[in-house]
Design an enzyme around this catalytic site. Structure first.
Site, PDB file in Angstrom:
ATOM      1  N   ILE A  87      54.614  88.845  14.223  1.00 25.05           N
ATOM      2  CA  ILE A  87      54.294  89.685  13.065  1.00 25.05           C
ATOM      3  C   ILE A  87      54.990  91.029  13.228  1.00 25.05           C
ATOM      4  O   ILE A  87      54.847  91.701  14.256  1.00 25.05           O
ATOM      5  CB  ILE A  87      52.771  89.858  12.885  1.00 25.05           C
ATOM      6  N   ALA A 132      55.542  95.553  16.348  1.00 24.55           N
ATOM      7  CA  ALA A 132      55.445  94.103  16.141  1.00 24.55           C
ATOM      8  C   ALA A 132      54.588  93.514  17.250  1.00 24.55           C
ATOM      9  O   ALA A 132      54.263  94.207  18.225  1.00 24.55           O
ATOM     10  CB  ALA A 132      56.828  93.469  16.178  1.00 24.55           C
ATOM     11  N   LYS A 133      54.212  92.287  17.122  1.00 22.98           N
ATOM     12  CA  LYS A 133      53.526  91.574  18.201  1.00 22.98           C
ATOM     13  C   LYS A 133      53.715  90.093  17.958  1.00 22.98           C
ATOM     14  O   LYS A 133      53.924  89.664  16.814  1.00 22.98           O
ATOM     15  CB  LYS A 133      52.024  91.905  18.194  1.00 22.98           C
ATOM     16  N   GLY A 134      53.633  89.317  19.031  1.00 19.24           N
ATOM     17  CA  GLY A 134      53.763  87.873  18.891  1.00 19.24           C
ATOM     18  C   GLY A 134      52.842  87.169  19.848  1.00 19.24           C
ATOM     19  O   GLY A 134      52.193  87.796  20.700  1.00 19.24           O
TER      20      GLY A 134
END
Ligand code: NAD
Length: 440
Positions: A87, A132-134
């Site tokens: 995201i 962001a992060k995943g």
């Protein structure tokens, strides 16, 4: 005074309106959902900044969400499907930046909350990244070495279309490490050629930065030193309690101890240990390296993680999990300063209790930003194809963290708001300024 900070400065009359009571009145009845908490902070900062509606809409929503299927052929020959996420919340100030988490509880809401937090964190310490992060919803402990590598490579090949060294740069997070970053860099390189700047947190041999491992703990302690000066706590006579003795907790303990602070309590997933005389941190680090747990460390008495958070001390550092300081225990927390090594450890309700009890909280987006700051240095070194000395990394880290703390502290005094609200004001202001110039 920096230009963005000057924009925050308001008249005395405006300032009077923003007192503690105002913060208390805006508190919701609940406080648990991390994204809700982060967005409440955003709304409060946006109100205080007088941010126009268009910008609020633009900054609150994530820019892009990618949901991917990650198929894995297990060692037993059977196919299993895992779910992966990346995201991208905001990139007004630079490429998206944020870690990748492997955990069975990873879901869209958690990834979105952490991506949002990254936007405000990178902005607050003024490094040229967005947020962001995943993650993958998987318990990596159930995978063999081959399966873990295959899963990682498939995930990277699926998110390949939205990442890149000038687009989105992943990093380690819970249950991902340098070894996994090496596979990610290798997989990306198959298609795009040698690209060390595609991920940070790499092993040194592959272009990782000196000083990255201890950077978050070092940053936590730099903010504590500044806060102690600001709030009149003598660090070399102070006591501290630290929840979590992993990367962040152990280095925080080590560096605090080196400054003369007595660490009276620490904990890990197995529970806590306490010693009124102070715990020998170098020996505990050696013990944990061997035993993989703090449990049974000589000369200490056991206590639970819940009890640990209520031990009388000067400085409390939650450095393990989110949501540990809540409406249930906040009134019993018996310290003079809280430093959030972990992400989201304090619920909104607990925050209000600390505020009314006069306990300053160094918020996560400031306190634990040392890690992403040195990730920025790693990325810059990779782009330059040049290696910095450790002293340079540590000097630049100190400069960045001290400046961020001082800017936040000044706003908190000027506007009579908590360090958290001041941090969000500064972070949101910077992103808003950049977004406005780009699109409005
Ligand atoms: P880590 O895995 O190295 O250590 C986590 C520690 O927490 C371990 O000691 C573990 O035993 C303990 N723990 C786990 N469950 C627990 C429980 N139920 N009660 C008490 N302790 C428990 O992780 P880390 O890298 O040190 O990260 C800790 C926190 O800091 C996380 O919230 C993470 O998101 C945040 N953080 C880490 C970094 C970084 O660079 N490592 C940067 C920013 C924020």
């Amino acid at each position: 005074m920096s230009k963005s900070f000057a924009l925050i400065k308001s008249t005395q009359a405006e300032t009077q309106k923003n007192n503690k009571n105002d913060e208390v009145q805006k508190t919701p009845k609940h406080g648990g959902n991390p994204l809700e908490n982060i967005n409440l902070q955003f709304d409060r900062a946006a109100d205080l900044l007088g941010l126009e509606q268009d910008l609020r809409l633009l900054l609150k929503e994530p820019y892009r969400e990618l949901n991917v299927q990650v198929p894995l052929k297990r060692d037993n020959g059977k196919m299993e499907i895992f779910h992966g996420y990346r995201i991208q919340h905001n990139a007004a100030r630079g490429p998206y930046k944020g870690g990748i988490r492997y955990h069975q509880d990873v879901d869209r809401d958690e990834v979105l909350a952490l991506a949002t937090l990254m936007t405000w964190k990178t902005s607050l310490v003024n490094i040229p990244f967005g947020g962001a992060k995943g993650g993958i919803a998987v318990n990596p402990q159930t995978l063999s070495h081959r399966e873990l590598q295959a899963l990682t490579r498939t995930y990277i090949s699926k998110i390949d279309l939205i990442i890149g060294p000038h687009r989105d740069i992943p990093a380690p997070d819970v249950n991902t490490d340098g070894k996994i970053m090496a596979w990610m860099m290798d997989e990306y390189g198959k298609k795009h050629g040698y690209t060390p700047a595609i991920v940070t947190g790499k092993p040194l041999a592959l272009g990782g930065s000196l000083g990255r491992t201890e950077a978050t703990g070092k940053g936590v302690v730099i903010t504590i030193v500044e806060a102690c000066k600001a709030y009149g706590i003598e660090l070399n006579k102070a006591t501290a309690v630290i929840q979590g003795f992993g990367n962040v907790g152990s280095y925080t303990a080590k560096f605090l101890n080196e400054l003369g602070c007595k660490i009276v309590g620490v904990s890990d997933v197995s529970g806590g240990i306490y010693s009124e005389e102070g715990i020998n941190i170098p020996e505990l680090m050696q013990y944990v390296a061997k035993e993989k747990s703090i449990k049974g460390f000589l000369g200490t008495q056991p206590l639970t993680n819940e009890q640990l958070l209520e031990v009388k001390c000067d400085i409390l550092v939650p450095a393990a999990l989110g949501g540990v300081l809540t409406a249930k225990n906040a009134a019993r927390v018996n310290c003079r300063l809280i430093a959030e090594g972990a992400n989201n450890p304090t619920t909104r309700e607990a925050d209000v209790i600390f505020d009314s009890n006069g306990i300053p909280v160094i918020p996560d987006i400031l306190c634990n930003a040392g890690g992403v700051t040195v990730s920025f240095f790693e990325w810059a070194q990779n782009l330059q194809q040049y290696r910095w000395e450790l002293d340079r990394v540590n000097d630049e880290l100190k400069k960045t963290m001290v400046r961020a703390f001082q800017e936040v502290y000044e706003i908190s005094k000027l506007k009579h708001v908590s360090l958290r609200t001041a941090s969000f004001m500064l972070a949101v202001q910077r992103v808003a300024e950049a977004a406005k110039m780009r699109v409005l």
